[in-house]
Design a protein around this motif. Structure first.
Motif, PDB file in Angstrom:
ATOM      1  N   CYS A   1       0.847  -1.183   0.000  1.00  0.00           N
ATOM      2  CA  CYS A   1       0.000   0.000   0.000  1.00  0.00           C
ATOM      3  C   CYS A   1       0.888   1.240   0.000  1.00  0.00           C
ATOM      4  CB  CYS A   1      -0.915  -0.003   1.217  1.00  0.00           C
ATOM      5  SG  CYS A   1      -0.053   0.205   2.791  1.00  0.00           S
ATOM      6  N   GLY A   2       0.266   2.402  -0.003  1.00  0.00           N
ATOM      7  CA  GLY A   2       1.036   3.639  -0.029  1.00  0.00           C
ATOM      8  C   GLY A   2       0.979   4.404   1.279  1.00  0.00           C
ATOM      9  N   CYS A   3       0.651   3.735   2.388  1.00  0.00           N
ATOM     10  CA  CYS A   3       0.503   4.424   3.674  1.00  0.00           C
ATOM     11  C   CYS A   3       1.847   4.894   4.214  1.00  0.00           C
ATOM     12  CB  CYS A   3      -0.173   3.508   4.692  1.00  0.00           C
ATOM     13  SG  CYS A   3      -1.868   3.068   4.249  1.00  0.00           S
ATOM     14  N   LYS A   4       1.843   6.075   4.824  1.00  0.00           N
ATOM     15  CA  LYS A   4       3.033   6.644   5.446  1.00  0.00           C
ATOM     16  C   LYS A   4       2.653   7.242   6.792  1.00  0.00           C
ATOM     17  CE  LYS A   4       4.898   8.027   0.928  1.00  0.00           C
ATOM     18  NZ  LYS A   4       5.282   9.196   0.085  1.00  0.00           N
ATOM     19  N   GLY A   5       3.653   7.355   7.673  1.00  0.00           N
ATOM     20  CA  GLY A   5       3.421   8.001   8.957  1.00  0.00           C
ATOM     21  C   GLY A   5       2.351   7.306   9.773  1.00  0.00           C
ATOM     22  N   ARG A  76      -8.355   1.753 -17.848  1.00  0.00           N
ATOM     23  CA  ARG A  76      -7.352   1.420 -18.871  1.00  0.00           C
ATOM     24  C   ARG A  76      -5.971   1.937 -18.475  1.00  0.00           C
ATOM     25  NH1 ARG A  76     -10.500   2.886 -24.565  1.00  0.00           N
ATOM     26  NH2 ARG A  76     -12.271   1.429 -24.302  1.00  0.00           N
ATOM     27  N   ASP A  77      -5.954   2.935 -17.578  1.00  0.00           N
ATOM     28  CA  ASP A  77      -4.688   3.465 -17.068  1.00  0.00           C
ATOM     29  C   ASP A  77      -4.385   2.862 -15.705  1.00  0.00           C
ATOM     30  OD1 ASP A  77      -3.939   5.284 -19.160  1.00  0.00           O
ATOM     31  OD2 ASP A  77      -5.569   6.604 -18.518  1.00  0.00           O
ATOM     32  N   ASP A  78      -3.139   2.941 -15.306  1.00  0.00           N
ATOM     33  CA  ASP A  78      -2.735   2.392 -14.014  1.00  0.00           C
ATOM     34  C   ASP A  78      -3.254   3.262 -12.870  1.00  0.00           C
ATOM     35  OD1 ASP A  78      -1.350   0.316 -15.212  1.00  0.00           O
ATOM     36  OD2 ASP A  78       0.552   1.430 -15.255  1.00  0.00           O
ATOM     37  N   TRP A  79      -3.615   2.588 -11.782  1.00  0.00           N
ATOM     38  CA  TRP A  79      -3.935   3.256 -10.532  1.00  0.00           C
ATOM     39  C   TRP A  79      -2.729   3.114  -9.607  1.00  0.00           C
ATOM     40  CZ3 TRP A  79      -8.379   5.994  -9.497  1.00  0.00           C
ATOM     41  CH2 TRP A  79      -9.463   5.805 -10.369  1.00  0.00           C
ATOM     42  N   LYS A  80      -2.225   4.217  -9.086  1.00  0.00           N
ATOM     43  CA  LYS A  80      -1.062   4.167  -8.200  1.00  0.00           C
ATOM     44  C   LYS A  80      -1.511   4.055  -6.747  1.00  0.00           C
ATOM     45  CE  LYS A  80       1.866   7.006 -11.221  1.00  0.00           C
ATOM     46  NZ  LYS A  80       2.671   8.255 -11.328  1.00  0.00           N
ATOM     47  N   PRO A  81      -0.789   3.241  -5.936  1.00  0.00           N
ATOM     48  CA  PRO A  81      -1.147   3.152  -4.511  1.00  0.00           C
ATOM     49  C   PRO A  81      -1.044   4.523  -3.843  1.00  0.00           C
ATOM     50  CG  PRO A  81       0.403   1.426  -5.121  1.00  0.00           C
ATOM     51  CD  PRO A  81       0.340   2.373  -6.275  1.00  0.00           C
ATOM     52  N   SER A  82      -1.996   4.822  -2.980  1.00  0.00           N
ATOM     53  CA  SER A  82      -1.989   6.049  -2.209  1.00  0.00           C
ATOM     54  C   SER A  82      -2.199   5.700  -0.738  1.00  0.00           C
ATOM     55  CB  SER A  82      -3.083   7.001  -2.707  1.00  0.00           C
ATOM     56  OG  SER A  82      -3.005   8.249  -2.068  1.00  0.00           O
ATOM     57  N   GLN A  83      -2.282   6.716   0.110  1.00  0.00           N
ATOM     58  CA  GLN A  83      -2.371   6.465   1.544  1.00  0.00           C
ATOM     59  C   GLN A  83      -3.775   6.043   1.963  1.00  0.00           C
ATOM     60  OE1 GLN A  83       0.105   8.909   4.140  1.00  0.00           O
ATOM     61  NE2 GLN A  83       0.370  10.324   2.441  1.00  0.00           N
ATOM     62  N   SER A  84      -3.868   5.429   3.134  1.00  0.00           N
ATOM     63  CA  SER A  84      -5.130   5.033   3.747  1.00  0.00           C
ATOM     64  C   SER A  84      -5.988   4.162   2.839  1.00  0.00           C
ATOM     65  CB  SER A  84      -5.918   6.277   4.189  1.00  0.00           C
ATOM     66  OG  SER A  84      -5.153   7.049   5.078  1.00  0.00           O
ATOM     67  N   GLY A  85      -5.342   3.271   2.102  1.00  0.00           N
ATOM     68  CA  GLY A  85      -6.071   2.290   1.309  1.00  0.00           C
ATOM     69  C   GLY A  85      -6.655   2.800   0.020  1.00  0.00           C
ATOM     70  N   ARG A  86      -6.276   4.002  -0.395  1.00  0.00           N
ATOM     71  CA  ARG A  86      -6.784   4.538  -1.655  1.00  0.00           C
ATOM     72  C   ARG A  86      -5.810   4.252  -2.800  1.00  0.00           C
ATOM     73  NH1 ARG A  86      -6.075   9.934  -0.526  1.00  0.00           N
ATOM     74  NH2 ARG A  86      -5.391   9.488   1.609  1.00  0.00           N
ATOM     75  N   LYS A  87      -6.315   4.355  -4.023  1.00  0.00           N
ATOM     76  CA  LYS A  87      -5.471   4.392  -5.210  1.00  0.00           C
ATOM     77  C   LYS A  87      -5.791   5.678  -5.953  1.00  0.00           C
ATOM     78  CE  LYS A  87      -4.730  -0.571  -5.883  1.00  0.00           C
ATOM     79  NZ  LYS A  87      -4.782  -1.694  -6.850  1.00  0.00           N
ATOM     80  N   LYS A  88      -4.840   6.170  -6.771  1.00  0.00           N
ATOM     81  CA  LYS A  88      -5.066   7.478  -7.372  1.00  0.00           C
ATOM     82  C   LYS A  88      -4.552   7.565  -8.802  1.00  0.00           C
ATOM     83  CE  LYS A  88      -0.731   9.475  -5.624  1.00  0.00           C
ATOM     84  NZ  LYS A  88      -0.133  10.550  -4.809  1.00  0.00           N
TER      85      LYS A  88
END
Length: 302
Positions: A1-5, A76-88
């Motif tokens: 995932c993309g979680c930080k802090g 059709r495009d990639d979703w990038k991992p973001s914080q708190s379980g989101r993708k962006k």
């Protein structure tokens, strides 16, 4: 995932499931028809309300077929991992908010499918002259524990109006205020019997009319409550468009809690430039350059 802090999601919390982010119960609910935040039935504020300015909500902003087509193009495009379980997916200039630096970078514009959405916004009364310079797509899933903490959107770069299109499922936007001020509550009016609720608050001080046009002496009761004790739920139906501006933009933080993500949900947020980057602003020329790129509608996620 993309979680930080301090942020976390169900993926990084693991089987032990660390304590999820705070998710208190909202004690008021926003009513689009009246513009009031009304106390929830089972809260201590039942029967009370207060004006909640700065929210514009319109349902069924796009059709089901339009929604399906938009989501298909997004996927059709990639979703990038973001914080708190989101993708962006980001479509916007390269920004360093801490150092307040901005440049076009690899930004090539908003996606082609947004051209029609932006055109439809012109019919909304609060979106006159709205020119989006950035678009952010956020993908929420209950399996990831997706959420977003209470926050203000930056106002050095982004202008007054925040516009979000809610796709695939309903959710709740939770508004909270950290101000030391108090909010003045007023009683709500009961449709059933034409009386104030909570009842029994009339005092003999000023003239007003009841439903029979008989003049009686009365005054509306008032109640003060610390802003910190108030949270307001704004219910967002599927395919609805919400605009936050004024007090709802600058005085109230907004959040999406984990418990309000029941199915996959995609949020499409459009942001405009602040005065500093608009006509007459210190960085007007850079703002013009970025808007020209954005409104070419030839972009891919950066």
């Amino acid at each position: 995932c993309g979680c930080k802090g301090i942020r976390s999601c169900l993926l990084c919390e693991g089987p032990a499931q660390a304590a999820p982010p705070p998710q208190g119960e909202d004690n008021f609910t926003y009513c689009p028809a009246t513009g009031l935040a009304k106390g929830n039935e089972h809260s201590e504020f039942a029967g009370w309300a207060f004006p909640f300015p700065g929210v514009f909500l319109t349902e069924e902003f796009i059709s089901e077929d339009e929604e399906s087509g938009i989501v298909e193009l997004m996927d059709r495009d990639d979703w990038k991992p973001s914080q708190s379980g989101r993708k962006k997916q980001d479509y916007g200039p390269k920004v360093n908010f801490k150092k307040q630096r901005l440049k076009a970078g690899s930004f090539t514009g908003l996606p082609s499918f947004s051209k029609k959405i932006v055109a439809q916004m012109k019919a909304c009364s609060v979106l006159g002259g709205f020119l989006p310079v950035e678009q952010c797509n956020l993908d929420y899933m209950p399996e990831r524990g997706s959420a977003i903490d209470p926050h203000f959107d930056d106002w050095w770069l982004w202008g007054e109006r925040l516009v979000s299109l809610n796709l695939l499922s309903k959710t709740v936007l939770s508004m909270s205020c950290a101000s030391e001020d108090s909010i003045q509550l007023i009683p709500t009016f009961s449709k059933e019997n034409g009386e104030l609720s909570p009842p029994g608050y009339f005092t003999q001080t000023s003239a007003c009319k009841n439903s029979g046009e008989e003049v009686i002496n009365c005054v509306l009761p008032q109640r003060l409550v610390p802003s910190k004790e108030v949270t307001v739920a704004i219910h967002l139906p599927r395919r609805s468009l919400v605009v936050l501006y004024g007090d709802a933009r600058y005085k109230w933080k907004h959040a999406i809690y984990r418990k309000h993500i029941e199915h996959r949900r995609i949020c499409v947020t459009f942001r405009e430039l602040s005065a500093e980057f608009s006509t007459g602003g210190r960085h007007e020329e850079l703002g013009k350059e970025l808007l020209e790129i954005a409104l070419s509608f030839r972009g891919r996620p950066v």
